[in-house]
Design a protein around this motif. Structure first.
Motif, PDB file in Angstrom:
ATOM      1  N   ALA A  23       0.833  -1.205   0.000  1.00 12.98           N
ATOM      2  CA  ALA A  23       0.000   0.000   0.000  1.00 12.98           C
ATOM      3  C   ALA A  23       0.865   1.251   0.000  1.00 12.98           C
ATOM      4  O   ALA A  23       0.385   2.342  -0.282  1.00 12.98           O
ATOM      5  CB  ALA A  23      -0.923  -0.009   1.210  1.00 12.98           C
ATOM      6  N   TYR A  53       0.409   5.949   2.646  1.00 13.42           N
ATOM      7  CA  TYR A  53      -0.019   4.652   2.125  1.00 13.42           C
ATOM      8  C   TYR A  53      -1.495   4.756   1.753  1.00 13.42           C
ATOM      9  O   TYR A  53      -2.227   5.594   2.267  1.00 13.42           O
ATOM     10  CB  TYR A  53       0.246   3.521   3.124  1.00 13.42           C
ATOM     11  CG  TYR A  53      -0.445   3.671   4.460  1.00 13.42           C
ATOM     12  CD1 TYR A  53      -1.733   3.173   4.659  1.00 13.42           C
ATOM     13  CD2 TYR A  53       0.183   4.298   5.519  1.00 13.42           C
ATOM     14  CE1 TYR A  53      -2.370   3.304   5.882  1.00 13.42           C
ATOM     15  CE2 TYR A  53      -0.436   4.434   6.740  1.00 13.42           C
ATOM     16  CZ  TYR A  53      -1.716   3.936   6.922  1.00 13.42           C
ATOM     17  OH  TYR A  53      -2.350   4.079   8.125  1.00 13.42           O
ATOM     18  N   THR A  54      -1.920   3.900   0.831  1.00 10.56           N
ATOM     19  CA  THR A  54      -3.272   3.977   0.286  1.00 10.56           C
ATOM     20  C   THR A  54      -4.279   3.223   1.157  1.00 10.56           C
ATOM     21  O   THR A  54      -3.920   2.380   1.970  1.00 10.56           O
ATOM     22  CB  THR A  54      -3.319   3.385  -1.135  1.00 10.56           C
ATOM     23  OG1 THR A  54      -2.890   2.020  -1.080  1.00 10.56           O
ATOM     24  CG2 THR A  54      -2.402   4.161  -2.075  1.00 10.56           C
ATOM     25  N   ALA A  97      -6.613   5.192   4.517  1.00  6.09           N
ATOM     26  CA  ALA A  97      -5.308   5.677   4.052  1.00  6.09           C
ATOM     27  C   ALA A  97      -4.662   6.444   5.198  1.00  6.09           C
ATOM     28  O   ALA A  97      -5.345   6.928   6.095  1.00  6.09           O
ATOM     29  CB  ALA A  97      -5.493   6.590   2.845  1.00  6.09           C
TER      30      ALA A  97
END
Length: 162
Positions: free
Chosen positions: A64, A78-79, A134
């Motif tokens: 991520a 990070y996603t 996120a």
């Protein structure tokens, strides 16, 4: 004409004063074999580098976000992921000191001890209700430590509630 002569005299005088001959300069004594080398000569040199494995972001099944290799403090994003997935933060570091890892969206933090030898990967799994969001990972690193980090997502270790 007198102005031109004055200028020419000043230029000649400036040239004569600005130039020096080596005959008038004092000689520097040659260093004796017993005396240490001057500090200025060794200040720019560093010890021979030790062979070591490079630090790289750890490999995870699902990534991520990742950052590094880096030195010093940093933050990286990070996603988001699917609800019910756990968040994994894995850090690889090399050098003497302790990294402080903080994940504000989870209100979580953990330390990572680094060593001088080969880079080791250490991590933590977060199976929290906010793990799907996120976010940002904040890394505080002491000088001389090289690090890299990866954020991944995976199945939750706990069974979902019925």
């Amino acid at each position: 004409m007198s102005h031109a002569r004055s200028t020419a005299v000043l230029l000649l005088l400036a040239a004569a004063v600005g130039c020096t001959s080596e005959a008038g300069a004092p000689e520097r004594p040659a260093p004796s074999p017993r005396s240490p080398s001057p500090p200025a000569a060794t200040a720019g040199r560093s010890p021979a580098p030790r062979p070591s494995a490079p630090v790289a972001p750890p490999q995870l099944d699902s990534t991520a976000g990742a950052h590094g290799p880096a030195r010093g403090n940093a933050a990286f994003r990070y996603t988001a992921g699917a609800r019910g997935e756990a968040l994994t933060v894995t850090v690889s570091c090399q050098g003497s000191g302790t990294l402080r890892i903080r994940i504000p969206v989870l209100r979580a933090a953990f330390p990572v001890e680094c060593g001088i030898g080969e880079a080791d990967a250490t991590g933590a799994d977060f199976d929290l209700p906010a793990a799907h969001r996120a976010g940002t990972v904040h890394v505080t690193a002491p000088p001389g430590v090289t690090w890299a980090a990866t954020v991944g997502r995976g199945e939750s270790a706990e069974p979902p509630p019925l």
